[in-house]
Design a protein around this motif. Structure first.
Motif, mmCIF file in Angstrom:
data_model
loop_
_atom_site.group_PDB
_atom_site.id
_atom_site.type_symbol
_atom_site.label_atom_id
_atom_site.label_comp_id
_atom_site.label_asym_id
_atom_site.label_seq_id
_atom_site.Cartn_x
_atom_site.Cartn_y
_atom_site.Cartn_z
ATOM 1 N N LEU A 27 -63.516 49.092 -94.363
ATOM 2 C CA LEU A 27 -64.369 50.280 -94.402
ATOM 3 C C LEU A 27 -64.138 51.006 -95.718
ATOM 4 C CD1 LEU A 27 -63.935 51.761 -90.805
ATOM 5 C CD2 LEU A 27 -65.874 50.483 -91.697
ATOM 6 N N ALA A 28 -65.019 51.917 -96.061
ATOM 7 C CA ALA A 28 -64.812 52.757 -97.245
ATOM 8 C C ALA A 28 -63.496 53.506 -97.069
ATOM 9 C CB ALA A 28 -65.970 53.751 -97.387
ATOM 10 N N PHE A 79 -57.130 52.635 -95.735
ATOM 11 C CA PHE A 79 -58.142 51.577 -95.645
ATOM 12 C C PHE A 79 -58.100 51.008 -94.234
ATOM 13 C CE2 PHE A 79 -57.270 51.820 -100.131
ATOM 14 C CZ PHE A 79 -58.511 51.614 -100.718
ATOM 15 N N ILE A 80 -59.251 50.867 -93.613
ATOM 16 C CA ILE A 80 -59.330 50.319 -92.257
ATOM 17 C C ILE A 80 -59.922 48.924 -92.346
ATOM 18 C CG2 ILE A 80 -60.361 50.611 -89.968
ATOM 19 C CD1 ILE A 80 -60.308 53.690 -90.658
ATOM 20 N N PHE A 94 -70.436 49.789 -89.069
ATOM 21 C CA PHE A 94 -71.022 50.753 -90.000
ATOM 22 C C PHE A 94 -70.059 51.892 -90.323
ATOM 23 C CE2 PHE A 94 -74.560 48.893 -87.567
ATOM 24 C CZ PHE A 94 -75.269 48.322 -88.610
ATOM 25 N N GLY A 95 -68.812 51.791 -89.860
ATOM 26 C CA GLY A 95 -67.861 52.868 -90.067
ATOM 27 C C GLY A 95 -68.015 53.923 -88.988
ATOM 28 N N SER A 96 -67.459 55.114 -89.267
ATOM 29 C CA SER A 96 -67.489 56.188 -88.291
ATOM 30 C C SER A 96 -67.360 57.527 -88.996
ATOM 31 C CB SER A 96 -66.331 56.005 -87.299
ATOM 32 O OG SER A 96 -66.338 56.998 -86.316
ATOM 33 N N LEU A 146 -70.840 21.984 -88.630
ATOM 34 C CA LEU A 146 -71.313 23.209 -89.274
ATOM 35 C C LEU A 146 -70.127 24.067 -89.708
ATOM 36 C CD1 LEU A 146 -73.748 24.943 -90.047
ATOM 37 C CD2 LEU A 146 -73.714 25.883 -87.747
ATOM 38 N N SER A 147 -69.979 24.253 -91.000
ATOM 39 C CA SER A 147 -68.862 25.029 -91.543
ATOM 40 C C SER A 147 -69.113 26.520 -91.334
ATOM 41 C CB SER A 147 -68.703 24.750 -93.034
ATOM 42 O OG SER A 147 -67.788 25.658 -93.602
ATOM 43 N N MET A 148 -68.077 27.203 -90.883
ATOM 44 C CA MET A 148 -68.155 28.653 -90.708
ATOM 45 C C MET A 148 -67.326 29.366 -91.773
ATOM 46 S SD MET A 148 -70.264 28.855 -88.322
ATOM 47 C CE MET A 148 -70.224 30.585 -88.002
ATOM 48 N N ASP A 149 -66.939 28.642 -92.833
ATOM 49 C CA ASP A 149 -66.141 29.236 -93.909
ATOM 50 C C ASP A 149 -66.914 30.363 -94.579
ATOM 51 O OD1 ASP A 149 -64.180 27.391 -93.390
ATOM 52 O OD2 ASP A 149 -64.679 26.093 -95.079
ATOM 53 N N GLU A 150 -66.165 31.406 -94.940
ATOM 54 C CA GLU A 150 -66.766 32.575 -95.581
ATOM 55 C C GLU A 150 -66.068 32.850 -96.904
ATOM 56 O OE1 GLU A 150 -68.218 35.185 -91.765
ATOM 57 O OE2 GLU A 150 -66.093 35.287 -92.257
ATOM 58 N N VAL A 151 -66.760 33.561 -97.774
ATOM 59 C CA VAL A 151 -66.210 34.009 -99.042
ATOM 60 C C VAL A 151 -66.070 35.521 -98.941
ATOM 61 C CG1 VAL A 151 -66.590 34.159 -101.531
ATOM 62 C CG2 VAL A 151 -67.352 32.132 -100.280
ATOM 63 N N TYR A 152 -64.844 35.993 -99.184
ATOM 64 C CA TYR A 152 -64.575 37.425 -99.031
ATOM 65 C C TYR A 152 -64.606 38.113 -100.385
ATOM 66 C CZ TYR A 152 -63.177 35.645 -94.556
ATOM 67 O OH TYR A 152 -63.179 35.010 -93.341
ATOM 68 N N GLY A 153 -65.183 39.276 -100.399
ATOM 69 C CA GLY A 153 -65.281 40.106 -101.586
ATOM 70 C C GLY A 153 -65.751 41.468 -101.116
ATOM 71 N N PHE A 154 -66.536 42.145 -101.928
ATOM 72 C CA PHE A 154 -67.090 43.424 -101.497
ATOM 73 C C PHE A 154 -67.913 43.229 -100.228
ATOM 74 C CE2 PHE A 154 -70.422 46.700 -101.582
ATOM 75 C CZ PHE A 154 -69.603 47.810 -101.438
#
Length: 190
Positions: free
Chosen positions: A56-57, A79-80, A120-122, A161-169
Motif C-alpha cells: 500500500l502507499a 508500509f503495509i 484499494f487501501g483504506s 499455465l504459468s502463474m509467475d508474476e513480475v513484481y515492481g510498482f
C-alpha cells in the motif's frame, strides 16, 4: 482469467450464475453486478491472491501507537504488505489456492473496512478511483465470461499455465496469457 482457465469448473459456475440472472439475450450491465455474487467472489479472490501492487502507499504514524503488540513511534513510515496479508495462513484457509467460494456469504468488502483484504487501501490514503475500478473490473469480467467460451490452446494443459508474476510498482504476469474464445451468446448481440 488465468486462474479461471486453470480451473474450468469455476468458469462453469460463473456462467451458470450469469445465465440464471442475466439470461442469454443481452449483455451484463453495471446495474446487474450486485445480483452476481459469484462474479463478485471471483473478483475478490483475484484481488486477494494477485494484488495489483504488493504494498500500500506508505503511511506515517502521527503519534506513538501499539499495533498487534508492535510499538510504532510517532514519525515512523509504515508500509503495509497486502500481498503477504492475502497469503497469510492465520487469516485464510489454503491461501495459495484460488477459491472464490471463500467469499460467498461473508461480509468481507474491498472498500477498506475489512483489513484482511485491502486491494484499494483504506482510510484517507485509499485509492480515489476504487469505485470506478471495481465497476470496470466486475463488468468486464462478467461480460467476458457471459459473452464467450474460454479455453487454453489445444497444445496446452491447465497445469502448464504459468502463474509467475513480475513484481515492481505494479504486479503483472511474467508470461502473457494466451487463450482461445468463441461466441457464447446469440450472434445478433455481437
Amino acid at each position: 482469467m488465468s486462474e479461471l482457465l486453470k480451473q474450468p469448473h469455476l468458469i462453469k459456475k460463473a456462467t451458470e450464475e450469469l445465465d440464471k440472472v442475466i439470461g442469454r439475450d443481452r449483455w451484463v450491465e453495471e446495474i446487474d453486478i450486485p445480483q452476481l455474487p459469484y462474479i463478485e467472489a471471483i473478483v475478490k479472490e483475484t484481488m486477494r491472491k494477485h494484488p495489483v501492487a504488493g504494498l500500500l502507499a506508505p503511511h506515517l504514524a502521527v503519534q506513538d501507537c501499539d499495533v498487534a503488540g508492535y510499538k510504532i513511534q510517532k514519525g515512523t513510515r509504515v508500509f503495509i504488505n497486502k500481498w503477504s496479508i492475502g497469503r497469510d495462513s492465520s487469516i485464510w484457509d489454503a491461501p495459495e489456492e484460488f477459491c472464490p467460494e471463500r467469499f460467498l456469504g461473508k461480509a468481507i468488502d474491498v472498500k477498506g473496512q475489512s483489513f484482511e483484504l485491502l486491494p484499494f487501501g483504506s482510510g484517507r490514503r485509499m485509492c480515489p478511483g476504487y469505485n470506478f475500478g471495481l465497476k470496470v473490473i466486475s463488468s468486464t469480467l462478467a461480460n467476458m465470461l457471459h459473452g464467450f467460451n474460454w479455453k487454453l490452446p489445444e497444445n496446452m494443459k491447465n497445469e502448464d499455465l504459468s502463474m509467475d508474476e513480475v513484481y515492481g510498482f505494479a504486479t503483472s504476469r511474467k508470461f502473457p496469457l494466451v487463450a482461445m474464445m468463441e461466441p457464447r451468446l446469440p450472434l445478433h448481440l455481437y
